[in-house]
Design a protein around this motif. Sequence first.
Motif, short mmCIF file in Angstrom:
data_model
loop_
_atom_site.label_atom_id
_atom_site.label_comp_id
_atom_site.label_asym_id
_atom_site.label_seq_id
_atom_site.Cartn_x
_atom_site.Cartn_y
_atom_site.Cartn_z
N ALA A 124 0.84 -1.20 0.00
CA ALA A 124 0.00 0.00 0.00
C ALA A 124 0.87 1.25 0.00
O ALA A 124 0.56 2.24 -0.65
CB ALA A 124 -0.91 0.00 1.21
N VAL A 125 1.98 1.17 0.74
CA VAL A 125 2.88 2.33 0.77
C VAL A 125 3.64 2.43 -0.55
O VAL A 125 3.84 3.52 -1.10
CB VAL A 125 3.88 2.19 1.95
CG1 VAL A 125 4.93 3.30 1.93
CG2 VAL A 125 3.13 2.21 3.28
N ALA A 131 -4.98 2.61 -0.86
CA ALA A 131 -5.37 1.21 -0.64
C ALA A 131 -6.60 1.18 0.24
O ALA A 131 -6.67 1.89 1.24
CB ALA A 131 -4.23 0.46 0.04
N LEU A 132 -7.57 0.36 -0.15
CA LEU A 132 -8.79 0.22 0.65
C LEU A 132 -8.67 -1.06 1.48
O LEU A 132 -8.34 -2.12 0.94
CB LEU A 132 -10.01 0.10 -0.28
CG LEU A 132 -11.33 -0.15 0.42
CD1 LEU A 132 -11.82 1.11 1.12
CD2 LEU A 132 -12.39 -0.65 -0.56
N VAL A 133 -8.90 -0.95 2.78
CA VAL A 133 -8.83 -2.14 3.63
C VAL A 133 -10.20 -2.37 4.28
O VAL A 133 -10.72 -1.47 4.95
CB VAL A 133 -7.76 -2.00 4.74
CG1 VAL A 133 -7.66 -3.29 5.55
CG2 VAL A 133 -6.42 -1.63 4.15
N LYS A 181 -3.04 7.28 2.20
CA LYS A 181 -2.46 6.06 1.58
C LYS A 181 -3.30 4.82 1.87
O LYS A 181 -3.45 3.94 1.02
CB LYS A 181 -1.05 5.81 2.16
CG LYS A 181 0.13 6.49 1.54
CD LYS A 181 0.19 6.55 0.06
CE LYS A 181 0.69 5.36 -0.67
NZ LYS A 181 0.67 5.57 -2.13
N ILE A 182 -3.79 4.73 3.12
CA ILE A 182 -4.55 3.52 3.48
C ILE A 182 -5.88 3.93 4.13
O ILE A 182 -5.88 4.67 5.11
CB ILE A 182 -3.76 2.62 4.46
CG1 ILE A 182 -2.36 2.33 3.89
CG2 ILE A 182 -4.50 1.32 4.71
CD1 ILE A 182 -1.54 1.34 4.70
N LEU A 183 -6.97 3.43 3.56
CA LEU A 183 -8.28 3.78 4.08
C LEU A 183 -8.98 2.52 4.61
O LEU A 183 -9.18 1.55 3.87
CB LEU A 183 -9.13 4.41 2.97
CG LEU A 183 -10.58 4.73 3.36
CD1 LEU A 183 -10.64 5.73 4.49
CD2 LEU A 183 -11.36 5.25 2.15
N TYR A 184 -9.32 2.53 5.89
CA TYR A 184 -10.00 1.38 6.51
C TYR A 184 -11.51 1.62 6.54
O TYR A 184 -11.96 2.71 6.92
CB TYR A 184 -9.51 1.17 7.95
CG TYR A 184 -8.18 0.48 8.04
CD1 TYR A 184 -6.99 1.21 7.96
CD2 TYR A 184 -8.10 -0.91 8.19
CE1 TYR A 184 -5.77 0.56 8.04
CE2 TYR A 184 -6.87 -1.55 8.28
CZ TYR A 184 -5.72 -0.82 8.19
OH TYR A 184 -4.50 -1.45 8.27
N LEU A 211 -4.98 -0.90 -4.27
CA LEU A 211 -5.26 -2.31 -3.96
C LEU A 211 -6.42 -2.39 -2.96
O LEU A 211 -6.75 -1.41 -2.30
CB LEU A 211 -4.03 -3.03 -3.42
CG LEU A 211 -3.46 -2.67 -2.05
CD1 LEU A 211 -4.00 -3.60 -0.97
CD2 LEU A 211 -1.94 -2.81 -2.09
N ILE A 212 -7.01 -3.57 -2.89
CA ILE A 212 -8.10 -3.78 -1.93
C ILE A 212 -7.72 -4.95 -1.04
O ILE A 212 -7.34 -6.02 -1.53
CB ILE A 212 -9.43 -4.11 -2.65
CG1 ILE A 212 -9.85 -2.93 -3.52
CG2 ILE A 212 -10.52 -4.47 -1.64
CD1 ILE A 212 -11.00 -3.23 -4.46
N SER A 213 -7.75 -4.69 0.26
CA SER A 213 -7.37 -5.77 1.17
C SER A 213 -8.59 -6.17 2.02
O SER A 213 -9.31 -5.30 2.51
CB SER A 213 -6.23 -5.26 2.06
OG SER A 213 -6.06 -6.13 3.13
N ILE A 214 -8.79 -7.45 2.18
CA ILE A 214 -9.93 -7.92 2.98
C ILE A 214 -9.39 -8.72 4.15
O ILE A 214 -8.89 -9.85 3.99
CB ILE A 214 -10.89 -8.74 2.10
CG1 ILE A 214 -11.46 -7.78 1.05
CG2 ILE A 214 -12.02 -9.34 2.95
CD1 ILE A 214 -12.12 -8.43 -0.09
N ASP A 215 -9.45 -8.08 5.31
CA ASP A 215 -8.88 -8.69 6.51
C ASP A 215 -9.91 -9.65 7.14
O ASP A 215 -11.11 -9.44 6.98
CB ASP A 215 -8.53 -7.58 7.50
CG ASP A 215 -7.36 -7.96 8.37
OD1 ASP A 215 -6.83 -9.07 8.19
OD2 ASP A 215 -6.96 -7.14 9.22
#
Length: 695
Positions: A124-125, A131-133, A181-184, A211-215
Amino acid sequence: MENNEILEELLNIEVEIQDVQEQIRALIERQESLYERKSELSAILEACKESGNEANNAASSAAENWSGEFEWDSEADDVRLNVFGISSYRANQREIINAIMSGRDVLVIMAAGGGKSLCYQLPAVLRDGIALVVSPLLSLIQDQVMGLTALGIPAYMLTSTNKGDEKFIYKTLEKGEGELKILYVTPEKISKSKRFMSKLEKCHHAGRLSLISIDEAHCCSQWGHDFRPDYKSLSILKTQFPRVPIVALTATATQRVQNDLIEMLHIPRCVKFVSTVNRPNLFYMVKEKSSVGKVVIDEIAEFIQESYPNNESGIVYCFSRKECEQVAKELRERGISADYYHADMDVNAREKVHMRWSNNKLQVIVGTVAFGMGINKPDVRFVIHHSLSKSMETYYQESGRAGRDGLPSECLLYFRPGDAPRQSSMVFYENSGLQNLYDIVRYCLSKRQCRRSAFFHHFAEPLQECNGMCDICAFSSEVKEVDVSGHAKLMVSLLQDMQANDQRSTMLQLVDKMKIKQKELGSELKREEIEQLILHLLLARFLKEEFQHTPYATNAYIAVGSLAKQILQGKKSVKLEIYTEQRTKDGVRSAKQCLGSSGLELKLDELRKELSSAHGGILPHSVLSTEQIIQLASQKPNSLEQLEKLIGKLRTEKYGNRILKQIEKYYDFEPTDKQEIDARAAKRLKSKKNLVIIE
Ligand SMILES: Nc1ncnc2c1ncn2[C@@H]1O[C@H](COP(=O)(O)OP(=O)(O)OP(=O)(O)O)[C@@H](O)[C@H]1O
């Protein structure tokens, strides 16, 4: 033919048809579970083939060599070290990062504490854009955003609790102006906020969605233990943003959950990284739970006070909210700093308890499953289950909150058969709820199978060495098989009679009836053994559970199962595993046995005293190298002093026991000279079996 005869035959046929239907149903269920297991095993085989039999990595990752050189290598190293302050990658992290950086969709399965966050935060950095989390819990999100902000990474969260940032975030998504940079977000944002989705669309259109991250991705799957309906809506992400890489991360996923995830998120060509579920630093143990509540609390309190006298952190999991409050109170009465945590408390009270525990002001949190995801405390030394978990996944996840810092920690599960119906009346309506529950019941009942290997089996992973880190492998205890076919037959007939009279029986009632009736057999099982027998018969479908709802609760009853006829006809024999001698609480008996064979008079009390006083409170880092064991075996200590000198750094009973267990193995050699021992040890080391690394 008389009318009556016809009617009777008709009735019999009706009964038989029902019986056949039951059997068909049971066989179909069995067929389904066999198919499932077959596909799991085929997948493992595939993975083993492609990764050249290496257990740790899954299929596609190996085929595409994600550990090679990439153009972003030096920049990634720089960010890892200078932004995240991490000196080297852990297993699979670099490969995962490379796959994401190459624009691929990725599925990451990595044990709790394995370092999943870095896998998406670093790309993401590195990548341009935002980046969407998607993460399921506010507390998790808050933790992550705080952590990233502290590292100087512009991270924000869009939740109902922080309206203040909303304007800035929307503007940045739309116009690309602010630094983000990173949006939760929580999954509800994707499913419920059209406004958010339209801003995200604009961000993507301008090429700024990196990118899309799915935790906690297992929440997507119907079969996952934390299934969340809102996660279903995430399927839209791939459809709407087809070229943005999706990375789905979770700590636990069976083959079935993995397939479900891939299908749901529309990422069929994803690169899979499956790290081992093994947590080598966790000691797993199942303890027999007394039916007297006070005795259980006494044992738990004694365990905590003896093993963790210096306020080392722990969690006790309970079944219900009421039980949590009670157990916390009783632990406090025994001098342990404990408090409870459950969903019925208001948010502030929960937060307060969590904070006190996180800051080591409170030693033990007694929680329900609500004390779950987002527990990031690295130095949890013990997780005790006062009651049974509802599945292997849940147990793995909950017990896995111990030892995230990699140091030795303990996971104790108190089990008594009577806890099973309590759980089954809660889970029977869930998808595979009963099947999942029976899996963990099987785990608890087992007296021979290594606990670790039960996890490997469950998660369809090749076996790895346990190194004496579970009760089965660490403590030697004689188990014998007792034929209880007669008792099983009696039980089935009893139930049949009751059913014929429209009566139902709970497990407790059935045990009471058996206690009286079994006298006719001339051989009597103890109450706990009858309970165990009921569970065995349930697991093998000779019996089944039925549920009845009342306005206040759902009750579980035991009924005759589809395969019961086989018992009545004597086609199946039933055996119970029983300890021939009671396992001692901490395995000292096993030490006694092992030393006994060397001719050493074990002064049990002395050894106990010495070991507990040597326990300085710091977690054990006893080091006993293979060479030392070889030395020990060849010297055959014949006094306690000599033994202690040889063992040297023996610090705690449990580690002492592990070491003694290893000695036992070496004594089995009955070596004649040192050369012989060396040769055999070398051979063992070569096969990587019995490698002793205790550090
Ligand atoms: N390569 C590394 N070297 C050292 N420490 C690391 C490395 N990667 C991650 N960590 C640290 O390990 C800890 C656990 O990482 P992280 O929170 O990402 O785990 P996780 O896999 O998300 O666990 P969980 O599933 O329990 O949330 C963190 O303190 C993190 O900073």
